[in-house]
Design a protein around this motif. Structure first.
Motif, PDB file in Angstrom:
ATOM      1  N   THR A 148     -16.291 112.494  29.019  1.00 44.45           N
ATOM      2  CA  THR A 148     -16.458 111.870  27.714  1.00 44.45           C
ATOM      3  C   THR A 148     -17.748 111.057  27.681  1.00 44.45           C
ATOM      4  N   LEU A 149     -18.524 111.267  26.636  1.00 43.29           N
ATOM      5  CA  LEU A 149     -19.732 110.494  26.401  1.00 43.29           C
ATOM      6  C   LEU A 149     -19.477 109.522  25.261  1.00 43.29           C
ATOM      7  N   LYS A 150     -19.732 108.244  25.475  1.00 43.63           N
ATOM      8  CA  LYS A 150     -19.625 107.227  24.438  1.00 43.63           C
ATOM      9  C   LYS A 150     -21.006 107.012  23.828  1.00 43.63           C
ATOM     10  N   LEU A 151     -21.050 106.853  22.514  1.00 42.35           N
ATOM     11  CA  LEU A 151     -22.320 106.744  21.797  1.00 42.35           C
ATOM     12  C   LEU A 151     -22.447 105.395  21.107  1.00 42.35           C
ATOM     13  N   SER A 152     -23.661 104.876  21.039  1.00 43.14           N
ATOM     14  CA  SER A 152     -23.917 103.634  20.310  1.00 43.14           C
ATOM     15  C   SER A 152     -23.925 103.889  18.808  1.00 43.14           C
TER      16      SER A 152
END
Length: 514
Positions: A148-152
């Motif tokens: 999982t990639l978290k984004l700003s």
């Protein structure tokens, strides 16, 4: 990224220390179902996908040995690669990928979610195209085979950055990451092939053999793939005619000869050629800070004459950065800078720079007919009182560090077509791949941010792309000249050579003709 092809292609030299000539002669026996020999006009700066350039032919070298998380199909669709599926969360601030099981790297080690996490963190820190993961704030394994990639902020470009052309998804195995200094001349990927360093000679030929652990052996269409660097057009055509090479980068200047020799010619809109201005702030050449001077550079160019004389039916004049058929293309922008030397002179005089604009233009290696294109632009500019000196370069190994000195205000370029947000993020934002002088344009950055909040192909996304494209053209951050087709020349023994506007042609799709 930066690519160039010239009618009299320059020779490039160099050798991997200790490399042997083994394998250098096998292609001389002609085409075979076991060996595919490809001709590229320039060698890569490195085999490491972390720092590799993109565009053709540079992207071919990682394509052969590194499978990407997402595979871009010839029709432009995102299809499964190392990731079987992926999705944004409802708030679009998370990007979840479920990975393919049973994948092994070329050294036999199994791919885990942790390996993918480590690679993506490495690329985020050291990758050439930092914008691909620029909005990512956290990368974690959220399951045995899930990342999982978290984004700003929302970023619709992730599937493009993680495909085989973006290269941020070209996962390097743990042994390669443990010794990153070796990745310039060796490979540790999960793709169908792997480099044979003993048979490889830097900037001469790159020999790939089958990855024995590839998960889809039926898609390994060749026992061996050789990419030979042939920078001379006459030598390239001779190699095709005699069967020493089966597929080659083509050039419009050689298309008639290729057709006469009975070769296949495959083409599609590929790239915008012209000049990129790095010195928008006028640090080296104060005149370039004035938009009227940059517009004068555009009005001075005889695009139609250049396109017809250098590229024939494989090129058309353009003043924008994406071709028709890609969201963000604006038809009226094609006439924004008609050939008008009088208008160019008037703008220069109005800005207070009549007959006083002088600068050096670095020639990017591998631009199609690049020397002639640069000379034609220089001649057009001379007619309106702009004095431009050309500085050729012989390879990307020379070109990239030269531009890094920040001593040169502008460069010729080949900008390979992709979605329009790629143009914004790689050309006019800060940071951006081409923005080597680090200029900042607040509106360009704001327009890019507006694009990132929309799906690329949605009506709102297309409208945002059109706004960005219009701003870039009106403010003349570049001097686009011609939209060219990419060409492949091939013998009748190779099939699967289809490609669309983008992605670029992928050699892993090429197979023996039935």
């Amino acid at each position: 990224m930066l690519t160039t092809r010239a009618p009299h292609r320059r020779r490039v030299r160099g050798a991997i220390a200790g490399a042997a000539l083994a394998g250098a002669t096998f292609a001389l026996s002609g085409a075979s179902a076991e060996t595919l020999t490809i001709a590229a006009t320039a060698g890569p700066t490195t085999l490491d996908p972390t720092t590799s350039t993109n565009g053709v032919p540079s992207v071919w070298f990682p394509n052969l040995s590194y499978a990407a998380l997402i595979h871009r199909a010839p029709d432009g669709r995102s299809t499964p690669g190392l990731a079987l599926d992926w999705a944004y969360s409802q708030d679009r601030l998370s990007f979840v990928m479920n990975l393919r099981e049973g994948v092994k790297f070329s050294d036999g080690s199994p791919m885990t979610a942790a390996d993918v996490v480590n690679w993506l963190k490495h690329y985020k820190e050291k990758g050439s195209f930092t914008a691909w993961l620029g909005k990512v704030t956290d990368i974690s394994a959220t399951g045995p085979m899930q990342v999982t990639l978290k984004l700003s902020t929302p970023d619709p470009m992730l599937p493009y950055g993680l495909d085989q052309d973006g290269m941020a998804g070209d996962v390097v195995g743990p042994s390669g990451l443990a010794h990153p200094d070796t990745l310039g001349s060796t490979t540790n990927g999960a793709g169908p092939y792997m480099i044979d360093p003993k048979a490889t000679i830097l900037n001469s030929q790159y020999v790939y053999v089958k990855n024995p652990y590839y998960w889809a052996p039926d898609e390994q269409h060749w026992d061996k793939v050789v990419v030979k660097i042939i920078s001379d057009g006459n030598a390239l055509m001779s190699a095709l005619k005699t069967g020493q090479v089966q597929v080659a980068e083509g050039a419009a200047t050689e298309a008639a000869e290729a057709e006469g020799a009975g070769l296949k010619i495959i083409s599609a809109p590929s790239a915008m050629l012209g000049m990129y201005i790095g010195d928008i702030d006028g640090k080296i050449v104060p005149a370039l800070k004035d938009v009227r001077v940059r517009q004068a550079l555009n009005f001075a160019i005889d695009r139609k004459g250049i396109a017809e004389s250098l590229y024939g039916k494989y090129g058309k004049p353009t003043t924008q950065f994406v071709p028709q058929g890609i969201g963000g293309y604006v038809a009226k922008l094609e006439d924004f800078y008609p050939y008008d030397p009088k208008k160019a002179k008037a703008l220069l005089a109005e800005a207070g720079f009549a007959d006083s604009v002088k600068f050096t233009l670095v020639e990017q290696p591998a631009v199609s007919s690049g020397d002639l294109l640069a000379q034609a632009m220089v001649a057009n500019w001379k007619d309106v009182g702009i004095d431009v000196t050309l500085k050729p370069t012989d390879s990307f190994a020379t070109y990239v560090p030269l531009m890094g000195t920040q001593k040169y205000p502008a460069t010729t370029l080949t900008f390979q077509y992709s979605v329009q947000l790629t143009d914004t993020q790689q050309l006019v934002t800060n940071p951006a791949l081409y923005n080597y002088m680090g200029f900042t344009d607040a509106k360009a950055n704001a327009l890019a941010e507006a694009q990132r909040r929309q799906d690329i192909e949605s009506p709102a996304g297309v409208a945002a792309a059109e706004a960005s494209e219009t701003y870039m053209v009106e403010n003349a951050f570049l001097t686009p000249v011609v939209s060219v087709d990419a060409l492949l020349f091939a013998t009748k023994g190779v099939d699967g050579l289809k490609f669309a506007t983008y992605p670029w042609p992928d050699p892993t799709n090429w197979k023996p003709a039935k």
